[in-house]
Design an enzyme around this catalytic site. Structure first.
Site, PDB file in Angstrom:
ATOM      1  N   THR A 148       1.631  -4.069  -5.355  1.00  0.00           N
ATOM      2  CA  THR A 148       2.185  -5.357  -5.773  1.00  0.00           C
ATOM      3  C   THR A 148       1.378  -5.942  -6.926  1.00  0.00           C
ATOM      4  O   THR A 148       1.927  -6.283  -7.985  1.00  0.00           O
ATOM      5  CB  THR A 148       2.134  -6.339  -4.580  1.00  0.00           C
ATOM      6  N   THR A 149       0.077  -6.029  -6.712  1.00  0.00           N
ATOM      7  CA  THR A 149      -0.807  -6.603  -7.727  1.00  0.00           C
ATOM      8  C   THR A 149      -0.791  -5.788  -9.011  1.00  0.00           C
ATOM      9  O   THR A 149      -0.925  -6.333 -10.103  1.00  0.00           O
ATOM     10  CB  THR A 149      -2.247  -6.670  -7.153  1.00  0.00           C
ATOM     11  N   TYR A 240       3.249   0.817   3.867  1.00  0.00           N
ATOM     12  CA  TYR A 240       2.901  -0.487   3.297  1.00  0.00           C
ATOM     13  C   TYR A 240       3.955  -1.480   3.768  1.00  0.00           C
ATOM     14  O   TYR A 240       5.068  -1.512   3.274  1.00  0.00           O
ATOM     15  CB  TYR A 240       2.876  -0.346   1.774  1.00  0.00           C
ATOM     16  N   LYS A 270      -0.757  -0.471   5.915  1.00  0.00           N
ATOM     17  CA  LYS A 270      -1.239  -1.632   5.173  1.00  0.00           C
ATOM     18  C   LYS A 270      -0.314  -2.760   5.573  1.00  0.00           C
ATOM     19  O   LYS A 270       0.875  -2.731   5.264  1.00  0.00           O
ATOM     20  CB  LYS A 270      -1.176  -1.391   3.671  1.00  0.00           C
ATOM     21  N   SER A 272       0.830  -6.330   5.287  1.00  0.00           N
ATOM     22  CA  SER A 272       0.816  -7.549   4.482  1.00  0.00           C
ATOM     23  C   SER A 272       1.812  -8.549   5.048  1.00  0.00           C
ATOM     24  O   SER A 272       2.892  -8.780   4.496  1.00  0.00           O
ATOM     25  CB  SER A 272       1.160  -7.228   3.021  1.00  0.00           C
ATOM     26  N   GLY A 296      -3.534  -7.145   4.914  1.00  0.00           N
ATOM     27  CA  GLY A 296      -3.231  -7.449   3.516  1.00  0.00           C
ATOM     28  C   GLY A 296      -3.015  -8.917   3.198  1.00  0.00           C
ATOM     29  O   GLY A 296      -2.384  -9.241   2.202  1.00  0.00           O
ATOM     30  N   ASP A 298      -5.377 -11.783   2.537  1.00  0.00           N
ATOM     31  CA  ASP A 298      -6.817 -11.999   2.353  1.00  0.00           C
ATOM     32  C   ASP A 298      -7.350 -13.268   3.016  1.00  0.00           C
ATOM     33  O   ASP A 298      -8.459 -13.288   3.546  1.00  0.00           O
ATOM     34  CB  ASP A 298      -7.167 -12.034   0.865  1.00  0.00           C
ATOM     35  N   GLU A 299      -6.557 -14.322   2.951  1.00  0.00           N
ATOM     36  CA  GLU A 299      -7.022 -15.603   3.478  1.00  0.00           C
ATOM     37  C   GLU A 299      -7.062 -15.635   5.005  1.00  0.00           C
ATOM     38  O   GLU A 299      -7.551 -16.578   5.606  1.00  0.00           O
ATOM     39  CB  GLU A 299      -6.153 -16.760   2.944  1.00  0.00           C
ATOM     40  N   SER A 315      -5.657  -8.395  -3.264  1.00  0.00           N
ATOM     41  CA  SER A 315      -5.861  -8.729  -4.671  1.00  0.00           C
ATOM     42  C   SER A 315      -7.176  -9.460  -4.902  1.00  0.00           C
ATOM     43  O   SER A 315      -7.828  -9.297  -5.921  1.00  0.00           O
ATOM     44  CB  SER A 315      -4.703  -9.596  -5.167  1.00  0.00           C
TER      45      SER A 315
HETATM   46  C1  LIG Z   1       1.801 -10.405  -1.882  1.00  0.00           C
HETATM   47  C2  LIG Z   1       0.462  -9.934  -2.294  1.00  0.00           C
HETATM   48  O1  LIG Z   1       0.229  -9.622  -3.439  1.00  0.00           O
HETATM   49  N1  LIG Z   1      -0.421  -9.859  -1.356  1.00  0.00           N
HETATM   50  C3  LIG Z   1      -1.721  -9.370  -1.591  1.00  0.00           C
HETATM   51  C4  LIG Z   1      -1.861  -8.057  -0.925  1.00  0.00           C
HETATM   52  O2  LIG Z   1      -1.153  -7.658  -0.046  1.00  0.00           O
HETATM   53  C5  LIG Z   1      -2.803 -10.276  -1.102  1.00  0.00           C
HETATM   54  O3  LIG Z   1      -4.026  -9.750  -1.490  1.00  0.00           O
HETATM   55  C6  LIG Z   1      -2.668 -11.675  -1.636  1.00  0.00           C
HETATM   56  O4  LIG Z   1      -2.672 -11.644  -3.027  1.00  0.00           O
HETATM   57  C7  LIG Z   1      -3.783 -12.547  -1.141  1.00  0.00           C
HETATM   58  O5  LIG Z   1      -3.765 -12.562   0.238  1.00  0.00           O
HETATM   59  C8  LIG Z   1      -3.696 -13.944  -1.671  1.00  0.00           C
HETATM   60  O6  LIG Z   1      -2.585 -14.586  -1.126  1.00  0.00           O
HETATM   61  C1  LIG Z   2      -2.363  -6.701  -2.420  1.00  0.00           C
HETATM   62  C2  LIG Z   2      -1.800  -5.402  -2.317  1.00  0.00           C
HETATM   63  O1  LIG Z   2      -2.066  -4.698  -1.433  1.00  0.00           O
HETATM   64  C3  LIG Z   2      -0.976  -4.955  -3.384  1.00  0.00           C
HETATM   65  O2  LIG Z   2      -1.160  -5.431  -4.480  1.00  0.00           O
HETATM   66  O3  LIG Z   2      -0.129  -4.103  -3.171  1.00  0.00           O
END
Ligand SMILES: CC(=O)N[C@H](C=O)[C@@H](O)[C@H](O)[C@H](O)CO
Ligand SMILES: CC(=O)C(=O)O
Length: 417
Positions: A148-149, A240, A270, A272, A296, A298-299, A315
């Site tokens: 995603t990132t 994922y 993974k 999320s 996944g 982070d917070e 991310s």
């Molecule tokens: C949707 C998305 O990109 N999620 C990221 C990974 O899964 C996270 O790392 C978030 O960026 C992070 O938790 C901040 O909200």
């Molecule tokens: C945050 C994460 O896992 C992604 O960027 O896919």
């Protein structure tokens, strides 16, 4: 500002993945330190995948220093990617027909950003610096590429191959594990990417559920994933789970039930999403298996650690890896009060940027600010973060003492002590 988020942790309904604002959530990660990636890793199989259809995979060095020829070179026999697994490693459950899986993926995994030029082309030239920054400044030695990132779904197949190759090449002998996200709407493309990841010597592949024409039940999703995994049977396979972005709401716990019978290379998840009942049940029902449970959001990582997460992909580990490791270390030594302080501190930052509108674009801006490495703008449909966002984020990073990556000090932080 809308609270729409790319982040599954976000509470708001997600619609289009193109929305720039993410919500921050945390990720868990119990075991911080992974074992270093084997030197001189595997001879790499010639890159057929990308090239098969005449894509522009140029010759380049694979992980073990072997030349990965692009494209049409099918001469070389494929050698197993990894031998022996040590302690954590795992997966003694894979069949003999497959290369032995390497050590279990654990600890922090940075979801990599794809650096771009102002003209929207991929800026491969900074990836070497990026690797060094993660390892040396953030202590993060695992990466998750083209997710995603990394705007993986906004890149062409050829670009995805080249980004993966660059990470494998530059990460050799520096990173522990390089997992490539190979999910795509087209099964064929996903297979091509999976095969390519194996050929260049990646350490694993991850796949999201196809999200336009969607699988509507577990069996269909498994069948899709199985076909992708079969294109790279020797590579550890991770599902994922990111329902807020894919719209595929099949519970992970349900999906994992019996998954190894269908996908022998399955090694983990993974996750999320903020559904800790689902996550907890994934862990609870698979305790006897050596799966990696990578959180996944982070917070919310600390909550997931309690629930049994074995690692975290996110991310924020690009620039808060060192801070997050402090939390992991506190958790490991059972200093939960300190772990919670660290989590709250991280939450303060994420909560702040979420309220401003937080997504991949903003992650790129923050990473540029913190690392000094130009990540560039995102690709359409995302839009570059505003100057106002960046200025505000910078001020917050400074007030939390996050910018210099120094240790937390009493009185030094916004109530972080
Ligand atoms: C949707 C998305 O990109 N999620 C990221 C990974 O899964 C996270 O790392 C978030 O960026 C992070 O938790 C901040 O909200
Ligand atoms: C945050 C994460 O896992 C992604 O960027 O896919």
């Amino acid at each position: 500002m809308s609270a729409r988020s790319e982040n599954p942790g976000a509470s708001s309904e997600l619609t289009a993945a193109g929305e720039p604002e993410l919500r921050a959530c945390a990720q868990p990660d119990p075991a911080l330190a992974g074992t270093p990636r084997a030197e001189g890793t595997p001879p790499v199989r010639p890159a057929l995948g990308c090239g098969r259809r005449g894509r522009n995979c140029s010759s380049r060095a694979g992980r073990g220093g072997h030349v990965v020829r692009g494209c049409r070179d099918k001469e070389r026999a494929w050698e197993p990617e990894r031998s022996g697994t040590g302690g954590l490693a795992a997966a003694g459950h894979l069949s003999n027909s497959m290369a032995s899986p390497k050590k279990k993926l654990q600890g922090l995994v940075a979801a990599t950003i794809t650096p771009m030029t102002e003209h929207g082309e991929i800026n491969f030239s900074v990836i070497g610096r990026y690797v060094d920054y993660l390892v040396e400044e953030q202590g993060v030695k695992n990466v998750f590429v083209n997710g995603t990132t990394g705007e993986g779904l906004s890149l062409s197949i050829s670009e995805r191959c080249r980004v993966a190759e660059e990470w494998v090449t530059k990460g050799r002998n520096k990173l522990d594990q390089i997992v490539i996200h190979v999910g795509a709407l087209s099964l064929k493309e996903s297979q091509e990417l999976a095969q390519h990841a194996a050929e260049i010597g990646a350490d694993g592949i991850a796949v999201i559920a196809p999200f336009f024409l969607k699988p509507w039940n577990k069996d269909v999703l498994i069948n899709f994933l199985k076909e992708v995994a079969a294109a790279a049977p020797a590579l550890p396979f991770y599902y994922y789970h990111i329902p807020a972005l894919t719209g595929v709401k099949i519970r992970a716990e349900e999906l994992l039930d019996g998954i190894q019978d269908k996908i022998p290379s399955f090694q983990g998840l993974k996750f999320s999403d903020t559904d800790l009942l689902d996550f907890g049940q994934c862990v609870d029902q698979n305790r006897q298996r050596q799966f990696a449970f990578l959180f996944g959001v982070d917070e919310q990582l600390l909550s997931a650690l309690v629930m049994g997460a074995t690692g975290a992909v996110g991310s924020t580990y690009n620039y808060l890896g060192k801070k997050t490791k402090q939390m992991l270390e506190a958790f490991e030594r059972k200093d939960f009060s300190s772990a919670l302080n660290h989590q709250f501190c991280i939450q303060r930052f994420i909560n702040f940027v979420v309220k401003l509108g937080f997504g991949v674009s903003q992650t790129k801006a923050i990473m540029t600010l913190v690392s000094g490495i130009p990540m560039g703008p995102p690709r359409l449909p995302l839009q570059k973060a505003s100057r106002e966002f960046t200025d505000n984020a910078e001020a917050k990073l400074k007030s939390l003492d996050f910018l210099s990556c120094t240790d937390l000090k009493d009185g030094n932080m916004e109530a972080c002590s």
